[in-house]
Design a protein around this motif. Structure first.
Motif, short mmCIF file in Angstrom:
data_model
loop_
_atom_site.label_atom_id
_atom_site.label_comp_id
_atom_site.label_asym_id
_atom_site.label_seq_id
_atom_site.Cartn_x
_atom_site.Cartn_y
_atom_site.Cartn_z
N PRO A 2 -68.69 4.99 -44.42
CA PRO A 2 -69.60 4.40 -43.43
C PRO A 2 -70.20 5.49 -42.54
O PRO A 2 -69.53 6.46 -42.17
CB PRO A 2 -68.70 3.47 -42.61
N SER A 3 -71.47 5.34 -42.19
CA SER A 3 -72.16 6.37 -41.42
C SER A 3 -71.49 6.63 -40.07
O SER A 3 -71.54 7.75 -39.57
CB SER A 3 -73.63 6.00 -41.22
N THR A 27 -73.67 13.88 -50.47
CA THR A 27 -73.43 12.72 -49.62
C THR A 27 -72.34 11.85 -50.22
O THR A 27 -72.14 11.83 -51.43
CB THR A 27 -74.70 11.87 -49.45
N HIS A 28 -71.64 11.16 -49.37
CA HIS A 28 -70.60 10.24 -49.82
C HIS A 28 -71.05 8.83 -49.44
O HIS A 28 -70.93 8.42 -48.30
CB HIS A 28 -69.27 10.56 -49.13
N ALA A 75 -69.00 9.37 -40.70
CA ALA A 75 -69.47 10.56 -41.40
C ALA A 75 -69.31 11.83 -40.57
O ALA A 75 -69.25 12.92 -41.11
CB ALA A 75 -70.92 10.39 -41.83
N HIS A 76 -69.24 11.70 -39.25
CA HIS A 76 -69.13 12.87 -38.37
C HIS A 76 -67.92 12.72 -37.47
O HIS A 76 -67.63 11.63 -36.98
CB HIS A 76 -70.39 13.03 -37.52
N GLU A 77 -67.24 13.82 -37.24
CA GLU A 77 -66.10 13.82 -36.32
C GLU A 77 -66.60 13.78 -34.89
O GLU A 77 -67.57 14.45 -34.54
CB GLU A 77 -65.26 15.08 -36.52
N LEU A 78 -65.94 12.99 -34.07
CA LEU A 78 -66.24 12.95 -32.65
C LEU A 78 -65.38 13.98 -31.93
O LEU A 78 -64.23 14.20 -32.31
CB LEU A 78 -65.95 11.57 -32.07
N PRO A 79 -65.93 14.60 -30.89
CA PRO A 79 -65.08 15.51 -30.10
C PRO A 79 -64.01 14.71 -29.39
O PRO A 79 -64.19 13.53 -29.09
CB PRO A 79 -66.07 16.13 -29.11
N ARG A 80 -62.87 15.35 -29.13
CA ARG A 80 -61.79 14.67 -28.42
C ARG A 80 -61.42 15.49 -27.21
O ARG A 80 -61.11 16.66 -27.38
CB ARG A 80 -60.59 14.48 -29.34
N PRO A 81 -61.44 14.95 -26.05
CA PRO A 81 -61.91 13.60 -25.73
C PRO A 81 -63.43 13.52 -25.83
O PRO A 81 -64.12 14.52 -25.72
CB PRO A 81 -61.44 13.39 -24.29
N ALA A 87 -75.23 8.71 -23.37
CA ALA A 87 -76.51 9.02 -24.03
C ALA A 87 -76.58 8.49 -25.46
O ALA A 87 -77.63 8.59 -26.09
CB ALA A 87 -76.74 10.53 -24.03
N CYS A 88 -75.52 7.92 -25.96
CA CYS A 88 -75.48 7.47 -27.35
C CYS A 88 -76.40 6.28 -27.57
O CYS A 88 -76.24 5.24 -26.93
CB CYS A 88 -74.04 7.09 -27.72
N PRO A 89 -77.37 6.39 -28.49
CA PRO A 89 -78.28 5.27 -28.72
C PRO A 89 -77.60 4.06 -29.35
O PRO A 89 -78.04 2.93 -29.17
CB PRO A 89 -79.34 5.86 -29.67
N VAL A 90 -76.51 4.27 -30.06
CA VAL A 90 -75.81 3.16 -30.69
C VAL A 90 -75.22 2.23 -29.63
O VAL A 90 -75.35 1.01 -29.70
CB VAL A 90 -74.70 3.68 -31.65
#
Length: 132
Positions: free
Chosen positions: A9-10, A4-5, A13-19, A27-30
């Motif tokens: 920032p969390s 882990t780094h 931490a993950h790449e988003l698909p584009r687009p 559906a994103c809970p954030v």
């Protein structure tokens, strides 16, 4: 060395698909949490209820400019999201008290971090910061 780094920032931490697909965004809970606490009154009510339980009229008097209708709608939304508990007491007339649920209490720490950031970086997002 762990995998882990901790300095990343969390949200990065993950790449988003584009687009970014609209259905994933919806559906994103954030995003839903930001919509809930990002309205004009929710965060303020959460902070007040973080101190102690309030009766409806106490909350109404504690927040200048909020209408009874908007206070009702905001409290209902927070209650439906599981952040606020509404307790009715068997008195005449019935007494109603609002308090934070354990889930609502757990949201106070990240809300505090966001508020601390806003205070540290100025009140107007989008405005160029003053040189330090």
């Amino acid at each position: 060395m762990s995998g882990t780094h901790s300095d990343v920032p969390s949200v990065l931490a993950h790449e988003l698909p584009r687009p970014v697909p609209l259905d994933e965004l919806a559906a994103c809970p954030v995003g839903e949490v930001f919509r809930r606490v990002g309205d004009k009154w929710s965060m303020l009510l959460m902070i007040l209820l973080g101190h102690r339980p309030y009766r409806f009229n106490e909350l109404h008097r504690a927040v200048e400019g909020i209408s009874q209708r908007m206070l009702t709608r905001t409290l209902r939304g927070l209650e439906n999201d599981g952040l606020v508990r509404r307790e009715v007491f068997p008195t005449v007339p019935p007494g109603v008290e609002y308090s934070l649920t354990p889930l609502g209490r757990s949201l106070l720490e990240p809300l505090s971090a966001l508020a601390d950031w806003a205070v540290r970086h100025g009140a107007a997002p989008g405005r160029a910061p003053e040189p330090r």
